[in-house]
Design a protein around this motif. Structure first.
Motif, PDB file in Angstrom:
ATOM      1  N   ASP A  77       0.808  -1.213   0.000  1.00  0.00           N
ATOM      2  CA  ASP A  77       0.000   0.000   0.000  1.00  0.00           C
ATOM      3  C   ASP A  77       0.847   1.271   0.000  1.00  0.00           C
ATOM      4  OD1 ASP A  77      -2.474  -1.206  -0.120  1.00  0.00           O
ATOM      5  OD2 ASP A  77      -2.663  -1.410   2.049  1.00  0.00           O
ATOM      6  N   LYS A  78       2.157   1.138   0.183  1.00  0.00           N
ATOM      7  CA  LYS A  78       3.028   2.310   0.122  1.00  0.00           C
ATOM      8  C   LYS A  78       3.206   2.751  -1.328  1.00  0.00           C
ATOM      9  CE  LYS A  78       5.679   1.026   4.230  1.00  0.00           C
ATOM     10  NZ  LYS A  78       7.015   0.673   4.763  1.00  0.00           N
ATOM     11  N   THR A  79       3.521   4.026  -1.498  1.00  0.00           N
ATOM     12  CA  THR A  79       3.756   4.558  -2.836  1.00  0.00           C
ATOM     13  C   THR A  79       4.932   3.843  -3.488  1.00  0.00           C
ATOM     14  OG1 THR A  79       2.941   6.729  -2.151  1.00  0.00           O
ATOM     15  CG2 THR A  79       4.260   6.644  -4.168  1.00  0.00           C
ATOM     16  N   ALA A  80       4.760   3.457  -4.737  1.00  0.00           N
ATOM     17  CA  ALA A  80       5.794   2.701  -5.441  1.00  0.00           C
ATOM     18  C   ALA A  80       7.058   3.539  -5.628  1.00  0.00           C
ATOM     19  CB  ALA A  80       5.264   2.244  -6.795  1.00  0.00           C
ATOM     20  N   ASP A  81       8.197   2.933  -5.344  1.00  0.00           N
ATOM     21  CA  ASP A  81       9.505   3.539  -5.604  1.00  0.00           C
ATOM     22  C   ASP A  81      10.007   2.966  -6.927  1.00  0.00           C
ATOM     23  OD1 ASP A  81      12.066   4.469  -5.701  1.00  0.00           O
ATOM     24  OD2 ASP A  81      12.684   3.680  -3.754  1.00  0.00           O
ATOM     25  N   PHE A  82       9.715   3.672  -8.025  1.00  0.00           N
ATOM     26  CA  PHE A  82      10.017   3.132  -9.349  1.00  0.00           C
ATOM     27  C   PHE A  82      11.495   2.822  -9.506  1.00  0.00           C
ATOM     28  CE2 PHE A  82       5.896   4.988 -10.210  1.00  0.00           C
ATOM     29  CZ  PHE A  82       5.339   4.122 -11.143  1.00  0.00           C
ATOM     30  N   ALA A  83      12.359   3.727  -9.077  1.00  0.00           N
ATOM     31  CA  ALA A  83      13.793   3.526  -9.272  1.00  0.00           C
ATOM     32  C   ALA A  83      14.353   2.519  -8.277  1.00  0.00           C
ATOM     33  CB  ALA A  83      14.522   4.860  -9.153  1.00  0.00           C
ATOM     34  N   GLY A  84      14.063   2.727  -6.995  1.00  0.00           N
ATOM     35  CA  GLY A  84      14.632   1.870  -5.962  1.00  0.00           C
ATOM     36  C   GLY A  84      14.178   0.430  -6.051  1.00  0.00           C
ATOM     37  N   GLN A  85      12.902   0.203  -6.404  1.00  0.00           N
ATOM     38  CA  GLN A  85      12.375  -1.158  -6.500  1.00  0.00           C
ATOM     39  C   GLN A  85      12.352  -1.679  -7.939  1.00  0.00           C
ATOM     40  OE1 GLN A  85       8.615   0.027  -4.295  1.00  0.00           O
ATOM     41  NE2 GLN A  85       9.028  -1.897  -3.261  1.00  0.00           N
TER      42      GLN A  85
END
Length: 345
Positions: A156-164
């Motif tokens: 439910d956390k905001t997606a971390d496009f770069a980190g994940q």
């Protein structure tokens, strides 16, 4: 020659020497660094070869040359696993941002020019929407695009496009990040509801003030806060934080408690569709439902979108819109029926 000319000449010589050093370094280690990053990211030499479009042996040779150049072992290899050494982990962290962008650029160009969409697609979604809507559609997508591997991460956390290393994310509410392209799939409706059995025993609230007399069920968000209930009164938004005797951090557990007759809760419409058809759920205070926000599919801004992302976004957009998740016209009829039943009792 004055001091300023001498300084300028020394600067040009320094820049030239640095450029020569950089050129020499890149010429000997570029392929090795790319191979190393791919292995570290994908978890194996074979998967790295698939990602880069080369054979496993080529990846092995490139990494071995890099290890010789650095004078250190970057991976611990066994027949079953490939893991980074401590030195490898440090090198990965230092190289990650720049090389990841290079690998992504190469992958994007290859996807654009070579045949059908292929490669790994990492997808992030909120927990409830991912389980109920996204996951059931993945098998159909895989049948249509068998060369695309899918990985679904529920959070439910905001997606971390770069980190994940997320390619596509499903999110709810308003998205204000200018670096993200967000396409609305359907409006997000929030429905105050109870089970038919609860409504028979306790009735349904007719005003917001009557909520205090009901058993409320809350949901705790991933940031630790309790989700406020949202309503619209006289054209203005009004939020309400009920005192609850049950609280869950999973939207489906909230729904299950409602179905069990444990209380009343505000639930996204997409979770209610199947139970509405079975006449198990009764909606309340529909005149105060908040303005729709939205369910969005989002991805990073790119001038040339990889084909694997493009076809996934198009497929999911068409498929989810066809589900008619917000078709809740029968709720008002159910509420009227319960009132008649209570009067008759």
């Amino acid at each position: 020659m004055d001091q300023r000319d001498t300084s300028c000449r020394a600067f040009r010589v320094g820049v030239s020497n640095n450029a020569d050093g950089l050129s020499s370094c890149l010429s000997t280690s570029y392929a090795g660094i790319i191979a190393f990053m791919a292995v570290a990211t994908e978890g194996s030499f074979a998967a790295a070869g698939d990602r880069l479009g080369v054979g496993r042996s080529s990846v092995c040779r490139s990494v071995q040359k890099l290890e010789m150049q650095l004078g250190t072992r970057l991976f611990q290899r066994t027949t079953r696993s490939t893991r980074l050494t401590l030195e490898g982990e440090r090198f990965f962290q230092n190289c990650n941002q720049g090389v990841a962008q290079i690998v992504e650029a190469m992958s994007d160009l290859r996807d654009l020019r070579q045949g059908p969409p292929r490669g790994l697609l990492r997808i992030s979604s909120t927990i409830g929407f991912g389980r109920k809507v996204v996951a059931p559609l993945l098998s159909r997508f895989s049948e249509k695009y068998p060369e695309i591997a899918l990985e679904l991460l529920l959070d439910d956390k905001t997606a971390d496009f770069a980190g994940q290393q997320i390619d596509v994310a499903f999110r709810e509410g308003f998205i204000q990040d200018s670096s993200v392209i967000a396409r609305q799939l359907v409006p997000m409706q929030l429905i105050l509801c109870a089970s038919r059995s609860y409504a028979r025993r306790h009735g349904l609230p007719q005003t917001l003030d009557e909520l205090e007399n009901h058993d409320c069920i809350n949901r705790r968000l991933s940031n630790g806060r309790i989700a406020e209930w949202e309503f619209k009164v006289d054209g203005h938004s009004r939020k309400f934080l009920p005192t609850a005797h049950l609280t869950f951090n999973d939207p489906e557990l909230v729904l299950n408690a409602v179905l069990d007759g444990d209380g009343i809760a505000q639930i996204p419409a997409y979770l209610l569709k199947a139970h509405k058809a079975g006449d198990e759920i009764i909606a309340a205070l529909r005149q105060h439902e908040p303005d729709d926000q939205g369910h969005y599919i989002s991805y990073l801004c790119r001038q040339h979108l990889p084909s694997r992302i493009r076809v996934f976004v198009d497929f999911m957009t068409d498929s989810i819109r066809s589900l008619e998740l917000n078709d809740l016209t029968a709720f008002n009829e159910s509420e009227t029926e319960v009132r008649i039943e209570r009067l008759a009792a």
